[in-house]
Motif scaffolding. Structure first.
Motif, PDB file in Angstrom:
ATOM      1  N   ARG A   1     -23.427  25.526 -49.806  1.00 46.61           N
ATOM      2  CA  ARG A   1     -22.713  25.942 -51.011  1.00 46.61           C
ATOM      3  C   ARG A   1     -22.493  24.686 -51.838  1.00 46.61           C
ATOM      4  O   ARG A   1     -21.662  23.846 -51.499  1.00 46.61           O
ATOM      5  CB  ARG A   1     -21.384  26.608 -50.650  1.00 46.61           C
ATOM      6  CG  ARG A   1     -21.521  27.899 -49.844  1.00 46.61           C
ATOM      7  CD  ARG A   1     -20.139  28.446 -49.490  1.00 46.61           C
ATOM      8  NE  ARG A   1     -20.176  29.746 -48.853  1.00 46.61           N
ATOM      9  CZ  ARG A   1     -20.230  29.936 -47.543  1.00 46.61           C
ATOM     10  NH1 ARG A   1     -20.286  28.892 -46.716  1.00 46.61           N
ATOM     11  NH2 ARG A   1     -20.244  31.154 -47.037  1.00 46.61           N
ATOM     12  N   THR A   2     -23.266  24.537 -52.891  1.00 49.68           N
ATOM     13  CA  THR A   2     -23.269  23.283 -53.623  1.00 49.68           C
ATOM     14  C   THR A   2     -22.049  23.157 -54.527  1.00 49.68           C
ATOM     15  O   THR A   2     -21.453  24.158 -54.960  1.00 49.68           O
ATOM     16  CB  THR A   2     -24.543  23.135 -54.473  1.00 49.68           C
ATOM     17  OG1 THR A   2     -24.511  24.088 -55.544  1.00 49.68           O
ATOM     18  CG2 THR A   2     -25.787  23.343 -53.611  1.00 49.68           C
ATOM     19  N   ALA A   3     -21.705  21.912 -54.831  1.00 49.55           N
ATOM     20  CA  ALA A   3     -20.619  21.657 -55.772  1.00 49.55           C
ATOM     21  C   ALA A   3     -21.007  22.125 -57.169  1.00 49.55           C
ATOM     22  O   ALA A   3     -20.147  22.504 -57.971  1.00 49.55           O
ATOM     23  CB  ALA A   3     -20.276  20.172 -55.783  1.00 49.55           C
ATOM     24  N   ALA A   4     -22.315  22.124 -57.469  1.00 46.50           N
ATOM     25  CA  ALA A   4     -22.781  22.569 -58.783  1.00 46.50           C
ATOM     26  C   ALA A   4     -22.684  24.079 -58.951  1.00 46.50           C
ATOM     27  O   ALA A   4     -22.747  24.565 -60.081  1.00 46.50           O
ATOM     28  CB  ALA A   4     -24.228  22.116 -58.995  1.00 46.50           C
ATOM     29  N   GLY A   5     -22.577  24.806 -57.851  1.00 45.11           N
ATOM     30  CA  GLY A   5     -22.399  26.252 -57.935  1.00 45.11           C
ATOM     31  C   GLY A   5     -23.386  27.088 -57.146  1.00 45.11           C
ATOM     32  O   GLY A   5     -22.970  27.943 -56.356  1.00 45.11           O
ATOM     33  N   PRO A   6     -24.706  26.899 -57.313  1.00 47.63           N
ATOM     34  CA  PRO A   6     -25.661  27.734 -56.578  1.00 47.63           C
ATOM     35  C   PRO A   6     -25.585  27.524 -55.068  1.00 47.63           C
ATOM     36  O   PRO A   6     -25.206  26.446 -54.588  1.00 47.63           O
ATOM     37  CB  PRO A   6     -27.018  27.281 -57.135  1.00 47.63           C
ATOM     38  CG  PRO A   6     -26.713  26.723 -58.488  1.00 47.63           C
ATOM     39  CD  PRO A   6     -25.375  26.078 -58.345  1.00 47.63           C
ATOM     40  N   ASN A   7     -25.965  28.559 -54.337  1.00 46.71           N
ATOM     41  CA  ASN A   7     -26.019  28.518 -52.873  1.00 46.71           C
ATOM     42  C   ASN A   7     -27.476  28.452 -52.420  1.00 46.71           C
ATOM     43  O   ASN A   7     -28.320  29.200 -52.908  1.00 46.71           O
ATOM     44  CB  ASN A   7     -25.355  29.752 -52.273  1.00 46.71           C
ATOM     45  CG  ASN A   7     -23.886  29.851 -52.639  1.00 46.71           C
ATOM     46  OD1 ASN A   7     -23.173  28.850 -52.610  1.00 46.71           O
ATOM     47  ND2 ASN A   7     -23.436  31.042 -53.005  1.00 46.71           N
ATOM     48  N   ILE A   8     -27.748  27.552 -51.469  1.00 46.90           N
ATOM     49  CA  ILE A   8     -29.107  27.335 -50.974  1.00 46.90           C
ATOM     50  C   ILE A   8     -29.150  27.626 -49.486  1.00 46.90           C
ATOM     51  O   ILE A   8     -28.311  27.126 -48.719  1.00 46.90           O
ATOM     52  CB  ILE A   8     -29.572  25.890 -51.246  1.00 46.90           C
ATOM     53  CG1 ILE A   8     -29.552  25.602 -52.756  1.00 46.90           C
ATOM     54  CG2 ILE A   8     -30.960  25.648 -50.676  1.00 46.90           C
ATOM     55  CD1 ILE A   8     -29.848  24.153 -53.101  1.00 46.90           C
ATOM     56  N   PHE A   9     -30.119  28.427 -49.077  1.00 47.69           N
ATOM     57  CA  PHE A   9     -30.356  28.720 -47.662  1.00 47.69           C
ATOM     58  C   PHE A   9     -31.537  27.890 -47.192  1.00 47.69           C
ATOM     59  O   PHE A   9     -32.588  27.868 -47.830  1.00 47.69           O
ATOM     60  CB  PHE A   9     -30.650  30.209 -47.476  1.00 47.69           C
ATOM     61  CG  PHE A   9     -31.075  30.583 -46.076  1.00 47.69           C
ATOM     62  CD1 PHE A   9     -30.142  30.758 -45.064  1.00 47.69           C
ATOM     63  CD2 PHE A   9     -32.424  30.755 -45.772  1.00 47.69           C
ATOM     64  CE1 PHE A   9     -30.531  31.105 -43.779  1.00 47.69           C
ATOM     65  CE2 PHE A   9     -32.826  31.101 -44.492  1.00 47.69           C
ATOM     66  CZ  PHE A   9     -31.870  31.274 -43.493  1.00 47.69           C
ATOM     67  N   ILE A  10     -31.364  27.193 -46.071  1.00 45.58           N
ATOM     68  CA  ILE A  10     -32.416  26.395 -45.455  1.00 45.58           C
ATOM     69  C   ILE A  10     -32.723  27.012 -44.103  1.00 45.58           C
ATOM     70  O   ILE A  10     -31.888  26.991 -43.192  1.00 45.58           O
ATOM     71  CB  ILE A  10     -31.975  24.922 -45.272  1.00 45.58           C
ATOM     72  CG1 ILE A  10     -31.538  24.302 -46.605  1.00 45.58           C
ATOM     73  CG2 ILE A  10     -33.068  24.113 -44.595  1.00 45.58           C
ATOM     74  CD1 ILE A  10     -32.658  24.072 -47.586  1.00 45.58           C
ATOM     75  N   SER A  11     -33.924  27.561 -43.942  1.00 49.56           N
ATOM     76  CA  SER A  11     -34.212  28.297 -42.700  1.00 49.56           C
ATOM     77  C   SER A  11     -34.414  27.372 -41.515  1.00 49.56           C
ATOM     78  O   SER A  11     -34.090  27.733 -40.378  1.00 49.56           O
ATOM     79  CB  SER A  11     -35.451  29.179 -42.871  1.00 49.56           C
ATOM     80  OG  SER A  11     -36.643  28.414 -42.794  1.00 49.56           O
ATOM     81  N   GLY A  12     -34.958  26.151 -41.745  1.00 49.43           N
ATOM     82  CA  GLY A  12     -35.468  25.386 -40.624  1.00 49.43           C
ATOM     83  C   GLY A  12     -36.584  26.167 -39.948  1.00 49.43           C
ATOM     84  O   GLY A  12     -37.041  27.204 -40.454  1.00 49.43           O
ATOM     85  N   ASP A  13     -37.040  25.692 -38.816  1.00 49.23           N
ATOM     86  CA  ASP A  13     -38.014  26.469 -38.050  1.00 49.23           C
ATOM     87  C   ASP A  13     -37.328  27.700 -37.485  1.00 49.23           C
ATOM     88  O   ASP A  13     -36.223  27.610 -36.939  1.00 49.23           O
ATOM     89  CB  ASP A  13     -38.584  25.640 -36.898  1.00 49.23           C
ATOM     90  CG  ASP A  13     -39.695  24.710 -37.342  1.00 49.23           C
ATOM     91  OD1 ASP A  13     -40.016  24.696 -38.539  1.00 49.23           O
ATOM     92  OD2 ASP A  13     -40.232  23.987 -36.481  1.00 49.23           O
ATOM     93  N   ALA A  14     -37.986  28.849 -37.580  1.00 46.76           N
ATOM     94  CA  ALA A  14     -37.362  30.078 -37.090  1.00 46.76           C
ATOM     95  C   ALA A  14     -38.409  31.153 -36.893  1.00 46.76           C
ATOM     96  O   ALA A  14     -39.308  31.311 -37.725  1.00 46.76           O
ATOM     97  CB  ALA A  14     -36.293  30.581 -38.063  1.00 46.76           C
ATOM     98  N   ALA A  15     -38.273  31.879 -35.810  1.00 45.43           N
ATOM     99  CA  ALA A  15     -39.013  33.120 -35.624  1.00 45.43           C
ATOM    100  C   ALA A  15     -38.214  34.249 -36.269  1.00 45.43           C
ATOM    101  O   ALA A  15     -37.029  34.098 -36.583  1.00 45.43           O
ATOM    102  CB  ALA A  15     -39.233  33.385 -34.137  1.00 45.43           C
TER     103      ALA A  15
END
Length: 349
Positions: A227-241
Motif C-alpha cells: 500500500r504505497t504512500a502515493a495511494g495505489p496498491n501493488i500486488f507482488i506475486s513472487g513465485d507461486a503455483a
C-alpha cells in the motif's frame, strides 16, 4: 524423525486437509504453516525439493521447445536511473528477472534483486548495461523467498548497512555474514508500516530451498501487498503455483497493479506445483479483481523448457483471448511504469 525443514507425506497431507476451507487469517493466526523444524505449505498435498523429479525431467522427458532456442534474444538492460530518482509520485521499473524497483514519493523499494548471472550453467539473456552502483539506494529491500534466482547474496551485500531488509521468517543463517544489517521478519499477513507506506507479507502456494542437504522450507516464502504512500496498491506475486485464494487476497485491498511472476511454467507436469502458466495467471488476476496486470520472471534465465521470450507473447495471447488486452501493461526489462498523479491508469515507457 523428520529431516530439518521437511515434512513427512502424512504431515503435509494433514496440514492440507486442515487448511481446506479455513480463512487465510485463521491459517496465519493458528500458524498452521509452521512445521516441526521449518514451514509447511498448507495449499498443496505434495512436498517439494524432489531431486528425482528434476533428473526425470532433464534426462527422460522430451523438450518440445528446443527448436525455438536459437531465436532467444540477448538484450542488455538499460535503465534511466536519473528519471527514476526524479519521480515525484509513483513508478515501478522492471529491472531484470523478478527484480522490480518501486519509487514511492520520497521512499524506494527493490524486490528480489539479482544483478548478475545464475551459477555457471544458466545463460544470462538480460545482462545489465549499467553498473550496480548506479542503482539508487533503496530504502527497503524485499525478498519473496530463498531460491537462488530471488535471493542473491552478492547483490544483497551491495545494500548491507544501507537499506532496510524485509523478509519472510527464517533466513537468519543466510544473513549471518552481513554487517550493519537492519531486517524485519514477517509472518503471513503481518505488516511493516512506515508513514503512509504499508508492506504486508501474503500467503501463496510455493516453497523454498537453499541447500538440498538440509532440505526444503527451512524458511518461509510469500507474496506482498504494498500500500504505497502515493495511494495505489501493488500486488507482488513472487513465485507461486495456482491456488484458490486469490479472491480472498483481493478482498484485502483494491489492487491497482498486479505484478505476477510468469516463467518456468513448462513442462506442466513438473512445473504446475511451483509456477503458474499464462491461463492461471489471468485467472488469478481476475480473482484478485486487480485493475492492471504486469508480468516479470522472464527474459533473463531459462529455468523451464519454454524460451525466455515466450512469456510476454503467451500472456498477451491469453489476455486477448479473454478480452482483457487493454488491462495488460507490457514492459520489457529496463522498462518503467508510471502512475499519473491525477489517479489515472499507469502507463509504460
Amino acid at each position: 524423525m523428520l529431516r530439518p525443514g521437511t515434512a513427512s507425506a502424512a504431515i503435509q497431507a494433514e496440514v492440507f486437509r486442515r487448511a481446506s476451507g479455513l480463512p487465510l487469517a485463521e491459517i496465519a493466526a493458528t500458524r498452521l504453516h509452521h512445521g516441526p523444524s521449518g514451514f509447511l505449505n498448507p495449499f498443496s498435498e505434495r512436498g517439494h525439493g524432489n531431486m528425482l523429479g528434476v533428473l526425470s525431467w532433464k534426462l527422460f522427458h522430451r523438450n518440445e521447445f528446443k527448436e525455438y532456442y536459437p531465436d532467444e534474444p540477448v538484450t542488455r538492460v538499460e535503465v534511466d536511473w536519473t528519471a527514476v530518482k526524479e519521480t515525484q509520485g509513483l513508478s515501478l521499473t522492471f529491472v531484470k528477472h523478478s527484480c522490480v524497483f518501486i519509487k514511492d514519493r520520497e521512499r524506494s523499494i527493490i524486490i528480489d534483486p539479482v544483478f548478475g548471472g545464475l551459477f555457471g550453467f544458466f545463460r544470462d539473456f538480460s545482462p545489465l548495461a549499467f553498473a550496480p552502483a548506479d542503482v539508487p539506494r533503496p530504502d527497503y529491500v524485499l525478498l519473496t523467498h530463498g531460491h537462488y534466482d530471488h535471493l542473491d547474496l552478492p547483490t544483497l551485500r551491495l545494500f548491507d548497512g544501507r537499506s532496510h531488509f524485509i523478509t519472510p521468517l527464517g533466513y537468519d543463517s543466510v544473513f549471518s555474514g552481513f554487517n550493519g544489517l537492519k531486517r524485519t521478519r514477517l509472518d503471513w499477513l503481518e505488516t511493516h508500516r512506515d508513514g503512509g507506506l504499508e508492506i504486508t507479507l501474503l500467503p501463496c502456494n510455493h516453497w523454498t530451498m537453499r541447500n538440498p542437504l538440509t532440505g526444503p522450507n527451512r524458511s518461509l516464502w510469500g507474496s506482498y501487498l504494498i500500500r504505497t504512500a502515493a495511494g495505489p496498491n501493488i500486488f507482488i506475486s513472487g513465485d507461486a503455483a495456482w491456488f484458490d485464494r486469490y479472491g480472498e487476497l483481493g478482498r484485502l485491498a483494491d489492487i491497482d497493479l498486479a505484478v505476477f511472476n510468469l516463467g518456468a511454467y513448462e513442462p506442466r507436469w513438473f512445473m504446475k506445483d511451483s509456477h503458474m502458466n499464462p491461463a492461471e495467471v489471468v485467472r488469478a488476476f481476475l480473482e484478485l479483481k486487480a485493475r492492471r496486470l504486469m508480468i516479470v520472471h522472464w527474459g533473463a534465465f531459462r529455468l523451464g523448457d519454454e524460451p525466455v521470450h515466450f512469456p510476454p507473447r503467451d500472456i498477451r495471447l491469453e489476455m486477448e483471448k479473454q478480452g482483457l488486452f487493454d488491462r495488460l501493461i507490457a514492459v520489457e526489462p529496463g522498462g518503467n511504469v508510471v502512475f499519473p498523479r491525477d489517479g489515472g491508469p499507469p502507463t509504460a515507457s
